[in-house]
Design an enzyme around this catalytic site. Structure first.
Site, PDB file in Angstrom:
ATOM      1  N   HIS A  23       0.873  -1.172   0.000  1.00 21.60           N
ATOM      2  CA  HIS A  23       0.000   0.000   0.000  1.00 21.60           C
ATOM      3  C   HIS A  23       0.915   1.228   0.000  1.00 21.60           C
ATOM      4  O   HIS A  23       1.990   1.200   0.582  1.00 21.60           O
ATOM      5  CB  HIS A  23      -0.901  -0.009   1.241  1.00 21.60           C
ATOM      6  N   HIS A  35      -3.340   9.089   1.528  1.00 15.41           N
ATOM      7  CA  HIS A  35      -3.348   7.871   0.712  1.00 15.41           C
ATOM      8  C   HIS A  35      -4.734   7.613   0.143  1.00 15.41           C
ATOM      9  O   HIS A  35      -5.732   8.131   0.625  1.00 15.41           O
ATOM     10  CB  HIS A  35      -2.866   6.674   1.546  1.00 15.41           C
ATOM     11  N   CYS A 108      -3.491   2.859  -5.418  1.00 15.41           N
ATOM     12  CA  CYS A 108      -2.831   3.761  -4.477  1.00 15.41           C
ATOM     13  C   CYS A 108      -1.437   4.183  -4.947  1.00 15.41           C
ATOM     14  O   CYS A 108      -1.013   5.318  -4.701  1.00 15.41           O
ATOM     15  CB  CYS A 108      -2.768   3.139  -3.084  1.00 15.41           C
TER      16      CYS A 108
END
Length: 160
Positions: A23, A35, A108
């Site tokens: 991530h 994010h 992401c």
């Protein structure tokens, strides 16, 4: 929330190691990261099922959730990053936005690389595509070998 490596500076990309994927977020200072994630702030991957994700500003500790993370500005060798202030400002302006989500074209990592470099891209996707291609090639190769063995065995029986 173990940090692996140097402490982040504003504008740095942070890579959080999850069990199956990574991530990504942008460090904006004072222990916060911006994010692209699900509503709970843990994973962008779960957004893949709803095809929507939200831009959040969360504490690193919450995003890390006991996973290892590190500063990873690996693309700086190939591309020039924007100045840190511009990256942080752009990230903060996006907080609260609901965006379309796609594992292959709007994840992401795409989100943070666009903030830092002005272009969205993802090695994670490129590597996965390559692995799938190699895997598919191996399966196809195994199929060809099996077909040749079958044909050879059949021909041998037929000639006897």
């Amino acid at each position: 929330m173990p940090l692996n490596g140097p402490s982040p500076m504003p504008g740095d990309l942070l890579e959080f190691y999850r069990p199956v994927y990574q991530h990504w977020g942008v460090y904006v200072g004072r222990g916060y990261v911006v994010h692209l994630t699900d509503q709970d702030g843990f994973s962008s991957l779960s957004s893949a099922f709803g095809a929507k994700a939200v831009v959040r500003k969360d504490r690193i500790k919450k995003v890390a959730a006991d996973c290892i993370y590190r500063v990873n500005n690996k693309y700086d060798k190939k591309r020039s990053p924007y100045p840190p202030g511009k990256i942080v400002r752009a990230a903060m302006e996006r907080v609260g936005e609901i965006l379309d989500y796609s594992v292959t074209s709007a994840n992401c990592e795409h989100f943070v690389t666009e903030l830092r470099y002005g272009d969205s891209f993802s090695d994670q996707v490129d590597n996965a595509v390559m692995a799938v291609g190699v895997g598919a090639g191996a399966v196809a190769f195994a199929g060809v070998i099996a077909a040749l063995v079958f044909a050879s065995t059949r021909n041998r029986r037929h000639n006897q």
